[in-house]
Design a protein around this motif. Structure first.
Motif, PDB file in Angstrom:
ATOM      1  N   ARG A 195     -27.096  26.084 -40.426  1.00  0.00           N
ATOM      2  CA  ARG A 195     -28.234  25.842 -41.352  1.00  0.00           C
ATOM      3  C   ARG A 195     -29.347  26.842 -41.332  1.00  0.00           C
ATOM      4  NH1 ARG A 195     -32.298  20.997 -42.664  1.00  0.00           N
ATOM      5  NH2 ARG A 195     -32.079  20.731 -44.875  1.00  0.00           N
ATOM      6  N   ARG A 240     -18.449  26.594 -49.877  1.00  0.00           N
ATOM      7  CA  ARG A 240     -18.515  26.579 -48.455  1.00  0.00           C
ATOM      8  C   ARG A 240     -19.930  26.450 -48.298  1.00  0.00           C
ATOM      9  NH1 ARG A 240     -17.371  30.564 -45.162  1.00  0.00           N
ATOM     10  NH2 ARG A 240     -17.547  32.455 -46.992  1.00  0.00           N
ATOM     11  N   PHE A 241     -20.945  27.321 -48.926  1.00  0.00           N
ATOM     12  CA  PHE A 241     -22.253  27.175 -48.766  1.00  0.00           C
ATOM     13  C   PHE A 241     -23.158  26.414 -49.880  1.00  0.00           C
ATOM     14  CE2 PHE A 241     -22.510  31.671 -46.468  1.00  0.00           C
ATOM     15  CZ  PHE A 241     -21.433  31.154 -45.580  1.00  0.00           C
ATOM     16  N   GLN A 298     -27.070  25.666 -46.201  1.00  0.00           N
ATOM     17  CA  GLN A 298     -26.314  24.874 -45.312  1.00  0.00           C
ATOM     18  C   GLN A 298     -24.873  25.733 -45.341  1.00  0.00           C
ATOM     19  OE1 GLN A 298     -26.433  22.373 -43.533  1.00  0.00           O
ATOM     20  NE2 GLN A 298     -24.324  22.798 -42.750  1.00  0.00           N
ATOM     21  N   MET A 299     -24.391  26.319 -44.269  1.00  0.00           N
ATOM     22  CA  MET A 299     -23.171  27.147 -44.518  1.00  0.00           C
ATOM     23  C   MET A 299     -22.284  26.378 -43.502  1.00  0.00           C
ATOM     24  SD  MET A 299     -24.963  30.979 -43.584  1.00  0.00           S
ATOM     25  CE  MET A 299     -25.394  30.282 -41.961  1.00  0.00           C
ATOM     26  N   ASN A 300     -21.059  25.749 -44.203  1.00  0.00           N
ATOM     27  CA  ASN A 300     -20.008  25.272 -43.573  1.00  0.00           C
ATOM     28  C   ASN A 300     -18.813  26.161 -43.578  1.00  0.00           C
ATOM     29  OD1 ASN A 300     -21.614  22.923 -43.268  1.00  0.00           O
ATOM     30  ND2 ASN A 300     -21.155  22.196 -45.429  1.00  0.00           N
ATOM     31  N   LYS A 301     -17.662  25.848 -42.900  1.00  0.00           N
ATOM     32  CA  LYS A 301     -16.257  26.582 -42.912  1.00  0.00           C
ATOM     33  C   LYS A 301     -16.713  28.010 -42.685  1.00  0.00           C
ATOM     34  CE  LYS A 301     -14.197  23.286 -45.760  1.00  0.00           C
ATOM     35  NZ  LYS A 301     -13.337  22.966 -47.363  1.00  0.00           N
ATOM     36  N   LEU A 302     -17.481  28.380 -41.672  1.00  0.00           N
ATOM     37  CA  LEU A 302     -17.795  29.494 -41.436  1.00  0.00           C
ATOM     38  C   LEU A 302     -16.646  30.422 -41.248  1.00  0.00           C
ATOM     39  CD1 LEU A 302     -21.216  29.087 -39.635  1.00  0.00           C
ATOM     40  CD2 LEU A 302     -21.110  30.676 -41.746  1.00  0.00           C
ATOM     41  N   ASP A 345     -18.539  36.220 -42.345  1.00  0.00           N
ATOM     42  CA  ASP A 345     -20.097  35.912 -42.769  1.00  0.00           C
ATOM     43  C   ASP A 345     -21.047  36.500 -41.990  1.00  0.00           C
ATOM     44  OD1 ASP A 345     -18.332  32.563 -43.720  1.00  0.00           O
ATOM     45  OD2 ASP A 345     -19.062  34.234 -44.911  1.00  0.00           O
ATOM     46  N   ALA A 349     -21.783  30.711 -34.187  1.00  0.00           N
ATOM     47  CA  ALA A 349     -20.750  29.877 -34.285  1.00  0.00           C
ATOM     48  C   ALA A 349     -19.572  30.109 -34.292  1.00  0.00           C
ATOM     49  CB  ALA A 349     -21.317  29.147 -35.838  1.00  0.00           C
ATOM     50  N   GLY A 399     -16.974  26.253 -38.307  1.00  0.00           N
ATOM     51  CA  GLY A 399     -18.316  25.649 -37.765  1.00  0.00           C
ATOM     52  C   GLY A 399     -19.432  25.859 -38.886  1.00  0.00           C
ATOM     53  N   SER A 400     -20.695  25.260 -38.636  1.00  0.00           N
ATOM     54  CA  SER A 400     -21.672  25.348 -39.536  1.00  0.00           C
ATOM     55  C   SER A 400     -22.835  25.721 -39.005  1.00  0.00           C
ATOM     56  CB  SER A 400     -21.619  23.961 -39.825  1.00  0.00           C
ATOM     57  OG  SER A 400     -20.491  23.472 -40.455  1.00  0.00           O
TER      58      SER A 400
END
Length: 126
Positions: A19, A70-71, A85-89, A93, A12, A16-17
């Motif tokens: 899952r 974020r997660f 769910q992982m957002n704002k990677l 990370d 990513a 980005g995100s």
């Protein structure tokens, strides 16, 4: 012993995100009763660190400070699945992520988890 299988890793862009999914083989639940499920990550040459875990049937959820906000860890009981769910990677990370279960402890200390998946690679490019 319950068997865990992860999926959903990949690449990513930063911001980005992704899952991650973890499926549990429930056919062995008669011999193993999970108390806590969660996600850990490990970079080459470093120790495995807890990312997010939660107590089954309870309300306690634990997050590493670096991923709070974020997660999000969640569970689908009907599918015996655990998600991350992982957002704002961010680039930091990037790691191999592992799903894990413990039958006696809940928190972020990996040494107390006694069932592990095979791991899935997450790569974040900046």
């Amino acid at each position: 012993q319950v068997r865990l299988v992860e999926s959903g890793g990949g690449s990513a862009q930063a911001g980005g995100s992704l899952r991650l999914s973890c499926g549990a083989d429930t056919s062995t639940y008669s011999t193993y009763t999970p108390y806590c499920l969660g996600w850990f990550r490990q970079a080459p040459g470093k120790s495995r660190e807890g990312v997010a875990t939660f107590q089954l049937g309870g309300i306690d959820t634990y997050y590493h400070n670096a991923v709070k906000g974020r997660f999000t860890i969640s569970q689908d009981k009907t599918k015996n699945a655990v998600y991350l769910q992982m957002n704002k990677l961010a680039a930091e990370d990037t790691d191999v992520y592992y799903c894990a279960a413990s039958d006696h402890y809940c928190g972020l200390n990996a040494i107390y988890f006694n069932v592990w998946g095979q791991g899935t690679q997450v790569t974040v490019s900046s």
